[in-house]
Design a protein around this motif. Structure first.
Motif, PDB file in Angstrom:
ATOM      1  N   MET A   1      11.248   2.988   0.798  1.00  0.00           N
ATOM      2  CA  MET A   1      10.628   2.278   0.422  1.00  0.00           C
ATOM      3  C   MET A   1       9.809   1.867   1.170  1.00  0.00           C
ATOM      4  N   ILE A   2       7.873   2.377   1.838  1.00  0.00           N
ATOM      5  CA  ILE A   2       7.348   1.320   1.774  1.00  0.00           C
ATOM      6  C   ILE A   2       7.022   0.201   0.516  1.00  0.00           C
ATOM      7  N   LYS A   3       7.110  -0.929   1.393  1.00  0.00           N
ATOM      8  CA  LYS A   3       6.558  -2.362   0.589  1.00  0.00           C
ATOM      9  C   LYS A   3       5.406  -2.683   1.394  1.00  0.00           C
ATOM     10  N   ILE A   4       3.895  -2.361   0.576  1.00  0.00           N
ATOM     11  CA  ILE A   4       3.229  -2.837   1.120  1.00  0.00           C
ATOM     12  C   ILE A   4       2.318  -4.060   0.583  1.00  0.00           C
ATOM     13  N   LYS A   5       1.259  -5.227   1.262  1.00  0.00           N
ATOM     14  CA  LYS A   5       0.460  -5.995   0.903  1.00  0.00           C
ATOM     15  C   LYS A   5      -0.735  -5.182  -0.074  1.00  0.00           C
ATOM     16  N   GLU A   6      -1.416  -4.485   0.630  1.00  0.00           N
ATOM     17  CA  GLU A   6      -2.984  -3.812   0.102  1.00  0.00           C
ATOM     18  C   GLU A   6      -3.238  -2.723  -1.070  1.00  0.00           C
ATOM     19  N   VAL A   7      -3.589  -2.670  -1.492  1.00  0.00           N
ATOM     20  CA  VAL A   7      -3.791  -1.972  -2.473  1.00  0.00           C
ATOM     21  C   VAL A   7      -4.202  -0.428  -2.161  1.00  0.00           C
ATOM     22  N   VAL A   8      -3.315   0.255  -2.460  1.00  0.00           N
ATOM     23  CA  VAL A   8      -4.203   1.292  -1.865  1.00  0.00           C
ATOM     24  C   VAL A   8      -4.797   2.224  -2.736  1.00  0.00           C
ATOM     25  N   ILE A   9      -6.021   2.957  -2.656  1.00  0.00           N
ATOM     26  CA  ILE A   9      -7.013   3.942  -3.988  1.00  0.00           C
ATOM     27  C   ILE A   9      -7.009   5.368  -3.644  1.00  0.00           C
ATOM     28  N   VAL A  10      -6.801   5.754  -4.542  1.00  0.00           N
ATOM     29  CA  VAL A  10      -6.141   7.038  -4.488  1.00  0.00           C
ATOM     30  C   VAL A  10      -7.440   8.205  -5.684  1.00  0.00           C
ATOM     31  N   GLU A  11      -7.674   9.067  -5.146  1.00  0.00           N
ATOM     32  CA  GLU A  11      -8.587  10.160  -6.254  1.00  0.00           C
ATOM     33  C   GLU A  11      -7.512  10.526  -7.191  1.00  0.00           C
ATOM     34  N   GLY A  12      -6.316  10.645  -7.393  1.00  0.00           N
ATOM     35  CA  GLY A  12      -5.947  11.325  -8.653  1.00  0.00           C
ATOM     36  C   GLY A  12      -4.455  10.531  -9.260  1.00  0.00           C
ATOM     37  N   LYS A  13      -4.588  11.018 -10.413  1.00  0.00           N
ATOM     38  CA  LYS A  13      -2.768  10.061 -10.690  1.00  0.00           C
ATOM     39  C   LYS A  13      -1.433  11.698 -10.010  1.00  0.00           C
ATOM     40  N   TYR A  14      -1.671  13.079  -9.695  1.00  0.00           N
ATOM     41  CA  TYR A  14      -0.942  13.659  -8.764  1.00  0.00           C
ATOM     42  C   TYR A  14      -0.710  12.222  -7.530  1.00  0.00           C
ATOM     43  N   ASP A  15      -1.648  12.255  -7.807  1.00  0.00           N
ATOM     44  CA  ASP A  15      -2.077  11.350  -5.987  1.00  0.00           C
ATOM     45  C   ASP A  15      -1.080  10.173  -6.205  1.00  0.00           C
ATOM     46  N   LYS A  16      -1.075   9.004  -7.426  1.00  0.00           N
ATOM     47  CA  LYS A  16      -0.966   8.333  -7.548  1.00  0.00           C
ATOM     48  C   LYS A  16       1.090   8.435  -7.430  1.00  0.00           C
ATOM     49  N   ILE A  17       1.167   9.217  -8.780  1.00  0.00           N
ATOM     50  CA  ILE A  17       2.375   9.774  -8.803  1.00  0.00           C
ATOM     51  C   ILE A  17       3.399  10.288  -7.564  1.00  0.00           C
ATOM     52  N   LYS A  18       2.460  10.845  -6.573  1.00  0.00           N
ATOM     53  CA  LYS A  18       3.437  11.146  -4.699  1.00  0.00           C
ATOM     54  C   LYS A  18       3.539  10.057  -4.731  1.00  0.00           C
ATOM     55  N   LEU A  19       2.487   9.384  -4.151  1.00  0.00           N
ATOM     56  CA  LEU A  19       2.867   7.933  -3.978  1.00  0.00           C
ATOM     57  C   LEU A  19       3.674   6.182  -3.821  1.00  0.00           C
ATOM     58  N   SER A  20       3.754   6.939  -5.486  1.00  0.00           N
ATOM     59  CA  SER A  20       4.690   5.509  -5.712  1.00  0.00           C
ATOM     60  C   SER A  20       6.119   6.045  -5.105  1.00  0.00           C
ATOM     61  N   ASN A  21       6.389   7.343  -4.984  1.00  0.00           N
ATOM     62  CA  ASN A  21       7.931   7.716  -4.709  1.00  0.00           C
ATOM     63  C   ASN A  21       7.842   7.321  -3.051  1.00  0.00           C
ATOM     64  N   ILE A  22       7.224   6.587  -2.477  1.00  0.00           N
ATOM     65  CA  ILE A  22       7.617   6.274  -0.862  1.00  0.00           C
ATOM     66  C   ILE A  22       6.735   5.094  -1.060  1.00  0.00           C
ATOM     67  N   LEU A  23       5.696   4.780  -2.062  1.00  0.00           N
ATOM     68  CA  LEU A  23       5.619   2.985  -2.153  1.00  0.00           C
ATOM     69  C   LEU A  23       5.860   2.081  -2.465  1.00  0.00           C
ATOM     70  N   ASP A  24       5.933   0.869  -2.397  1.00  0.00           N
ATOM     71  CA  ASP A  24       6.278  -0.090  -3.744  1.00  0.00           C
ATOM     72  C   ASP A  24       4.870  -1.288  -3.491  1.00  0.00           C
ATOM     73  N   ALA A  25       3.835  -0.609  -4.211  1.00  0.00           N
ATOM     74  CA  ALA A  25       2.592  -0.930  -4.297  1.00  0.00           C
ATOM     75  C   ALA A  25       1.512  -1.527  -4.958  1.00  0.00           C
ATOM     76  N   LEU A  26       0.793  -1.686  -5.188  1.00  0.00           N
ATOM     77  CA  LEU A  26       0.051  -1.474  -5.565  1.00  0.00           C
ATOM     78  C   LEU A  26      -1.244  -0.093  -5.924  1.00  0.00           C
ATOM     79  N   ILE A  27      -1.674   1.106  -7.024  1.00  0.00           N
ATOM     80  CA  ILE A  27      -2.194   1.794  -6.464  1.00  0.00           C
ATOM     81  C   ILE A  27      -3.062   1.706  -7.377  1.00  0.00           C
ATOM     82  N   ILE A  28      -4.156   1.922  -7.638  1.00  0.00           N
ATOM     83  CA  ILE A  28      -4.631   2.693  -8.553  1.00  0.00           C
ATOM     84  C   ILE A  28      -5.923   3.898  -7.696  1.00  0.00           C
ATOM     85  N   GLU A  29      -6.046   4.666  -9.109  1.00  0.00           N
ATOM     86  CA  GLU A  29      -6.659   6.081  -9.224  1.00  0.00           C
ATOM     87  C   GLU A  29      -8.382   6.321  -9.551  1.00  0.00           C
ATOM     88  N   THR A  30      -9.176   6.607  -8.768  1.00  0.00           N
ATOM     89  CA  THR A  30     -10.742   6.470  -9.005  1.00  0.00           C
ATOM     90  C   THR A  30     -10.366   7.583  -9.892  1.00  0.00           C
TER      91      THR A  30
END
Length: 192
Positions: A1-30
């Motif tokens: 799992m990649i732990k990152i400082k920045e906030v990741v901005i994605v388009e939708g909930k499925y993108d957020k779910i996908k990234l949650s499997n590999i990132l330890d980060a705050l992920i915001i969907e638009t």
């Protein structure tokens, strides 16, 4: 799992779910183009950009670039990192048919490609120090959930942090844990 400082901005909930499997980060969907009418969310993204920086990871189609450009307006270029999905043709598993241009979006790209994209794009990896995390139980204990006046108390907390009024509890916890320790949180709530 990649732990990152920045906030990741994605388009939708499925993108957020996908990234949650590999990132330890705050992920915001638009929520796609809904961001255009969500002044509160765009202000929240700008606040996060100024505090921590953002990484924009939208699909590499026309819509994804429109959303990326909209989010970027009014934010210092030094606070934005753009990661672009390569052209990979195919269809996402959950969809009946491929996208209009037949390319995979964030949710359809393999974990290996996503990990490579993050490692190649000068991402700030957060330190691995152990931290006493703020939990749902802490919010409950301090009356921000599960109590008769918890809704009002949570709104007051959100306002003091200059966060959107209807921010979910999970997003609030992610924000708090990126911003402060549990002790700092306990000290902070005595001031509001």
């Amino acid at each position: 799992m990649i732990k990152i400082k920045e906030v990741v901005i994605v388009e939708g909930k499925y993108d957020k779910i996908k990234l949650s499997n590999i990132l330890d980060a705050l992920i915001i969907e638009t929520n796609g183009f809904h961001i255009y009418n969500d002044r509160e969310k765009i202000n929240f993204i700008r606040k996060l950009a100024s505090e921590r920086g953002i990484i924009i990871l939208t699909d590499s189609d026309h819509s994804g670039f429109q959303i990326r450009n909209f989010i970027s307006r009014g934010i210092d270029r030094n606070k934005i990192k753009n990661i672009y999905i390569p052209d990979v043709f195919g269809k996402e598993k959950r969809k009946q048919a491929p996208s209009k241009d037949g390319k995979l979006g964030v949710e359809g790209i393999s974990d290996e490609i996503l990990i490579k994209l993050f490692s190649e794009n000068n991402i700030s990896y957060a330190s691995e120090e152990k931290k006493d995390l703020i939990t749902n139980y802490d919010l409950y204990t301090h009356g921000f959930s599960g109590a008769p006046n918890s809704k009002e108390k949570k709104k007051k907390l959100l306002k003091s942090l200059e966060l959107p009024e209807f921010l979910s509890t999970n997003s609030l916890l992610s924000y708090l844990n990126c911003k402060m320790t549990k002790t700092e949180f306990e000290n902070y709530i005595t001031t509001i």
